[in-house]
Design an enzyme around this catalytic site. Structure first.
Site, PDB file in Angstrom:
ATOM      1  N   ARG A  51      90.249  12.692  51.726  1.00  0.00           N
ATOM      2  CA  ARG A  51      89.074  11.915  51.267  1.00  0.00           C
ATOM      3  C   ARG A  51      88.410  11.141  52.401  1.00  0.00           C
ATOM      4  O   ARG A  51      87.751  10.130  52.192  1.00  0.00           O
ATOM      5  CB  ARG A  51      89.444  10.947  50.140  1.00  0.00           C
ATOM      6  N   LYS A  97      75.029  13.391  58.885  1.00  0.00           N
ATOM      7  CA  LYS A  97      74.897  14.502  57.927  1.00  0.00           C
ATOM      8  C   LYS A  97      75.866  15.592  58.342  1.00  0.00           C
ATOM      9  O   LYS A  97      75.883  16.003  59.508  1.00  0.00           O
ATOM     10  CB  LYS A  97      73.481  15.066  57.932  1.00  0.00           C
ATOM     11  N   GLU A 105      63.791  21.133  68.230  1.00  0.00           N
ATOM     12  CA  GLU A 105      64.007  19.789  67.653  1.00  0.00           C
ATOM     13  C   GLU A 105      63.388  18.713  68.543  1.00  0.00           C
ATOM     14  O   GLU A 105      62.907  17.690  68.055  1.00  0.00           O
ATOM     15  CB  GLU A 105      65.502  19.518  67.457  1.00  0.00           C
ATOM     16  N   LYS A 124      65.789   9.306  66.494  1.00  0.00           N
ATOM     17  CA  LYS A 124      66.681   9.561  65.360  1.00  0.00           C
ATOM     18  C   LYS A 124      67.561   8.349  65.066  1.00  0.00           C
ATOM     19  O   LYS A 124      67.773   7.992  63.900  1.00  0.00           O
ATOM     20  CB  LYS A 124      67.551  10.797  65.621  1.00  0.00           C
ATOM     21  N   GLU A 146      68.537   8.760  53.532  1.00  0.00           N
ATOM     22  CA  GLU A 146      67.291   9.489  53.314  1.00  0.00           C
ATOM     23  C   GLU A 146      66.575   9.094  52.019  1.00  0.00           C
ATOM     24  O   GLU A 146      66.120   9.940  51.256  1.00  0.00           O
ATOM     25  CB  GLU A 146      67.563  11.001  53.345  1.00  0.00           C
ATOM     26  N   ARG A 173      63.816   8.690  56.666  1.00  0.00           N
ATOM     27  CA  ARG A 173      64.642   9.739  57.285  1.00  0.00           C
ATOM     28  C   ARG A 173      64.114  11.137  56.945  1.00  0.00           C
ATOM     29  O   ARG A 173      64.316  12.078  57.707  1.00  0.00           O
ATOM     30  CB  ARG A 173      66.115   9.608  56.859  1.00  0.00           C
ATOM     31  N   ASN A 203      62.611  15.908  58.762  1.00  0.00           N
ATOM     32  CA  ASN A 203      62.511  17.298  58.298  1.00  0.00           C
ATOM     33  C   ASN A 203      61.157  17.915  58.652  1.00  0.00           C
ATOM     34  O   ASN A 203      60.805  18.972  58.120  1.00  0.00           O
ATOM     35  CB  ASN A 203      62.734  17.368  56.781  1.00  0.00           C
ATOM     36  N   HIS A 236      60.608  21.628  58.942  1.00  0.00           N
ATOM     37  CA  HIS A 236      61.820  22.261  58.419  1.00  0.00           C
ATOM     38  C   HIS A 236      61.616  22.996  57.093  1.00  0.00           C
ATOM     39  O   HIS A 236      62.486  23.774  56.703  1.00  0.00           O
ATOM     40  CB  HIS A 236      62.942  21.222  58.254  1.00  0.00           C
ATOM     41  N   HIS A 259      63.444  26.170  57.572  1.00  0.00           N
ATOM     42  CA  HIS A 259      64.668  26.534  56.844  1.00  0.00           C
ATOM     43  C   HIS A 259      64.480  27.836  56.064  1.00  0.00           C
ATOM     44  O   HIS A 259      65.422  28.628  55.935  1.00  0.00           O
ATOM     45  CB  HIS A 259      65.071  25.419  55.876  1.00  0.00           C
ATOM     46  N   HIS A 278      67.989  28.010  64.726  1.00  0.00           N
ATOM     47  CA  HIS A 278      67.406  26.889  63.982  1.00  0.00           C
ATOM     48  C   HIS A 278      66.158  26.332  64.678  1.00  0.00           C
ATOM     49  O   HIS A 278      65.097  26.200  64.072  1.00  0.00           O
ATOM     50  CB  HIS A 278      68.468  25.790  63.826  1.00  0.00           C
TER      51      HIS A 278
HETATM   52  N1  GLY Z   1      68.495  16.674  60.605  1.00  0.00           N
HETATM   53  C1  GLY Z   1      67.805  15.730  59.834  1.00  0.00           C
HETATM   54  C2  GLY Z   1      68.576  14.481  59.560  1.00  0.00           C
HETATM   55  O1  GLY Z   1      69.619  14.276  60.145  1.00  0.00           O
HETATM   56  O2  GLY Z   1      68.167  13.697  58.755  1.00  0.00           O
END
Ligand code: GLY
Length: 349
Positions: free
Chosen positions: A116, A138, A180, A211, A221, A225, A229, A232, A236, A252
């Site tokens: 956990r 993330k 990126e 970031k 997010e 945040r 994206n 993206h 994506h 990517h």
């Molecule tokens: N890759 C986008 C984020 O970390 O929010």
């Protein structure tokens, strides 16, 4: 250079410098004082690199997982957690991700679910890993239905971005990472002309600072945040369709570069930006050596379908777009407009 991700008691530093990996002992001594074992998760090709000389100050085990995006599966996660259990990694111990975005995503997710949650340190060895994947907590693996569909937020104790690891990075991976970087440059409202004066360390630092500031303000997010994206939604979708065909077709960052060029065209079609902004986006991508050509074999209906399945969408088409008041999340974009812009973008000379 250190950039702090400011999350109260879970704050951590992103160290950006040549030789940063040698800070692992000190990082673990201070942030995981009771740890006795470090499980270093990496790939066979990275394990063979000359710079793979990690000292953790703990009993350490190197666990190899598949290369590239192949690492990000539930099967690999299960095998990795079985290995952690066999090593009797305890709640005081630590997982260290050493690799590109796929490995840091997998190592982070394993650290988030094993027992956990155990401590995590990240050593990103690719440009995508340094400027995006390893920062911000993330973590995820992919499903057949799409990328990153199973994951968790799990912040590391620290992130060590060591430029030495980029010396052995294949050119295509470096270029992918610049996708990126281009996103961050454009989100910062910077122009193509200023890129000439920026070194790679400058670009990494700029991206990490952006970031870090966004994650510090909006860890989960709920708002700002989501701007990360940018590019993206289409990116994506392109990546999902290409992964289903050939795992090497589109990286990517390559997909994000195309997504950025598309997003500014969509913003223009919606009257949010003038044509000069399209020129600036194209010039930024060009200056970084990135292609914005749409793969001709990907159909507009297939891409629309993939974009509505994006995990940021709510059964609609959602994009981050530039606008008169800066960047914002735009929901419920008319599918027929998106299709028209995609078709004309694909047809550009
Ligand atoms: N890759 C986008 C984020 O970390 O929010």
């Amino acid at each position: 250079m250190n950039v702090t991700v400011d999350l109260a008691s879970r704050s951590y530093d992103v160290v950006i410098e040549h030789g940063a990996r040698h800070g692992l002992v000190e990082l673990l001594r201070f942030r995981a004082p009771n740890a006795q074992v470090a499980a270093i998760v990496t790939s066979p090709s990275l394990h063979a690199q000359p710079w793979f000389d990690f000292e953790s100050g703990l009993t350490q085990h190197v666990l190899e997982v598949p290369e590239g995006e192949g690492a990000k599966s539930l099967a690999t996660l299960e095998a990795l957690c079985e290995q952690l259990a066999t090593l009797r990694l305890s709640r005081d111990d630590v997982v260290v991700g050493v690799g590109g975005g796929a490995i840091t995503d997998l190592a982070g997710f394993a650290a988030s679910v094993y027992l956990r949650g155990v401590a995590l340190a990240q050593v990103p060895t690719s440009l995508v890993g340094m400027v995006d994947a390893a920062i911000g907590g993330k973590t995820a693996v992919n499903l057949r239905a799409g990328k990153n569909l199973v994951g968790a937020f799990h912040q590391p104790l620290g992130v060590l971005c060591d430029f030495d690891t980029l010396l052995t990075l294949p050119e295509r991976e470096r270029l992918g990472g610049l996708g990126e970087v281009a996103k961050c440059w454009l989100l910062e409202g910077r122009r193509a002309g200023d890129l000439a004066a920026a070194s790679l360390p400058d670009l990494v630092t700029m991206s990490v600072q952006l970031k870090g500031a966004i994650v510090s303000a909006d860890e989960f997010e709920g708002g700002r945040r989501a701007l990360l994206n940018y590019g993206h939604t289409l990116g994506h979708a392109l990546e999902s369709l290409s992964l289903a065909r050939d795992v090497d077709e589109l990286r990517h960052g390559e997909a994000v570069a195309i997504g950025l060029a598309f997003a500014v065209r969509l913003a223009h079609a919606l009257g949010r930006v003038d044509a000069q902004e399209i020129v600036n986006h194209d010039e930024v991508l060009l200056a970084l050596g990135l292609s914005s050509r749409m793969p001709s074999h990907m159909s507009t209906p297939g891409l629309l379908d993939a974009m509505t399945r994006d995990k940021k969408a709510h059964h609609d088409l959602t994009f981050v777009l530039a606008g008169p008041e800066g960047f914002g999340v735009v929901r419920h974009v008319d599918p027929s407009l998106v299709a028209d812009v995609l078709d004309s973008f694909r047809g550009e000379p």
